[in-house]
Design an enzyme around this catalytic site. Sequence first.
Site, PDB file in Angstrom:
ATOM      1  N   GLU A  78      19.340 -25.563  -2.422  1.00 27.76           N
ATOM      2  CA  GLU A  78      19.089 -26.629  -3.404  1.00 27.76           C
ATOM      3  C   GLU A  78      18.533 -26.127  -4.733  1.00 27.76           C
ATOM      4  OE1 GLU A  78      16.690 -29.481  -1.306  1.00 27.76           O
ATOM      5  OE2 GLU A  78      18.102 -29.643   0.350  1.00 27.76           O
TER       6      GLU A  78
ATOM      7  N   ASN B  60      23.353 -23.276  -0.382  1.00 22.54           N
ATOM      8  CA  ASN B  60      23.433 -24.558   0.316  1.00 22.54           C
ATOM      9  C   ASN B  60      22.828 -25.666  -0.547  1.00 22.54           C
ATOM     10  OD1 ASN B  60      23.907 -26.031   2.876  1.00 22.54           O
ATOM     11  ND2 ASN B  60      21.670 -26.177   2.992  1.00 22.54           N
TER      12      ASN B  60
ATOM     13  N   HIS C 118      24.305 -35.316   3.571  1.00 22.47           N
ATOM     14  CA  HIS C 118      23.427 -36.439   3.932  1.00 22.47           C
ATOM     15  C   HIS C 118      23.956 -37.677   3.212  1.00 22.47           C
ATOM     16  CE1 HIS C 118      20.712 -33.807   6.000  1.00 22.47           C
ATOM     17  NE2 HIS C 118      20.474 -33.098   4.921  1.00 22.47           N
TER      18      HIS C 118
ATOM     19  N   GLU D  86      24.753 -30.070   7.118  1.00 19.47           N
ATOM     20  CA  GLU D  86      23.641 -30.930   7.562  1.00 19.47           C
ATOM     21  C   GLU D  86      24.100 -32.380   7.676  1.00 19.47           C
ATOM     22  OE1 GLU D  86      20.082 -30.368   5.234  1.00 19.47           O
ATOM     23  OE2 GLU D  86      20.438 -28.230   4.963  1.00 19.47           O
TER      24      GLU D  86
ATOM     25  N   ASP E 132      24.885 -36.093   8.282  1.00 18.46           N
ATOM     26  CA  ASP E 132      24.488 -37.341   8.929  1.00 18.46           C
ATOM     27  C   ASP E 132      24.870 -38.484   7.986  1.00 18.46           C
ATOM     28  OD1 ASP E 132      22.344 -37.261   6.998  1.00 18.46           O
ATOM     29  OD2 ASP E 132      20.991 -36.408   8.484  1.00 18.46           O
TER      30      ASP E 132
END
Length: 374
Positions: free
Chosen positions: A176, A217, A253, A283, A285
Site C-alpha cells: 500500500e 501489494n 476488499h 485478500e 472478500d
Amino acid sequence: MHELRPFYSQCLATTSSVSATTASVVATTSSTSTTTSASATSSPLRGLNLLAKAKGRYFGSAIDAIWSITDAPYLALAGNSSEFGMQTPGNAMKWDTIEPTQNVFSYTHGDDTVTWAKGNGQTIRGHNFLWYNQVPSWVTAGNFANATLIAIIQNHIANEAGHYKGELYCWDVINEPFNDDGTWRADVWYNTIGPAFVPIALIAARAADPTVKLYINDYNIESIGAKSTAHYTLAQSLLAAGVPLNGIGCQGHLIVGELPTTASVVANYARFAALGLEWAITELDIRMTLPETTALLTQQATDYATIVSACVESSACVGITTWDTSDDYSWIPGVFAGQGDALLFDSNKQPKPAYYSTANVLAAATVSGTYSGA
C-alpha cells in the site's frame, strides 16, 4: 477467541457491472446460489484449489494466530489443501511481530504458521516487509536519518527473508505505497527516504532469497484508474532500472453490488502482464450490509464470479486468496459496523452461494495461468 485487528485497508465503492460471460457462469451455479447460506450445505465441496490448479493457478486463504485457535471445524477447513493451497499469515510476519525491538527478531508465530501450512501440504505467501501500519514505534518515532533508516530496512529484510529463504512462494515486499489518487502515501519510509525505499527493499529481498517471487501489494487497483496507473508507472520504472519485481498483488476488499466490470479488470491485468509481471488477487472478500438476505447472497455470488472471471481470463493471474476462510473469522465486522458475511463460507463453516459460483468459474476456465506449486 480469534483476534481481529483493525489494521487492514479496504476498497472504496466502484461501479457495478457484470460481463455476459460471468452472468452465464453464475446462471449455471448450483441451486444453492439462490438460497440462504444455511441451506448451501446440501451440495458437496468441489475443491477450489484443485479446480484452480487444473488451470495453472492456486486458490488460497489467509490465517491468523493459528497457534491459539482451537476451533476444530475451522482448522479442518482452513487446512484442507483441496480447497486452499496457499496460506497468507495475516499478521505473523509483519514488522511489529518480527522485530518489535531493534535487532531483536522473533519468528515464533511466523514459524508456527509456516509449519502448520506445510503440514497440510500448503504453500505460503509472505506478508509483508514495508507497510505504513503495524510498524513499531522505535522505527516510526526514531527520527532516523535517511542512511540510517535505509540500513534498518536492509537489516530487517535480510534477517526475515533470510530466515524464510526457500520456504515461501512470494513476499509482499511493499504494501500500500500509494493514496487512492495515485500520490505517494506519507509514511516513515517515504517521508525519510522518498520513492527510493521501494527499490531498496526489493533489492534487499532478492539478495536475501534469490528465488522467491517479489510483489508490490495494494487495494483499489482492480481496474484502470489513478492508483493502478501509479503502480503501472512505478513497475515500468523499476523494471527499466533492473530492479527485481515479479508480481502485483490486488487485494480485492470489495462491496456487494459495487464492482468494476470483468472487462475493465482484465484490461488492467493485461498492461502489467505486458511488462512481464504476474498478478494475484491477494485478500479477496466482498462484504454486505447485514442482515444477509437471499438477494444479497445471490448478488455476492455474482460478484465473486465477476472477480474470479477476470483472473481466469488472464494467463498472468496466478492465483486468488480470500482474506480468511469463514465469516466468523473475517476482519470486516470489527472494522465496518453493521457489515460482514464477506467470505465463501458462513460462520458454521458451510459453503455459501458464492462458493459455488466461484467453483463454476474456476472449472469453466479456458485460459491457463503459470502457477505450478501446491
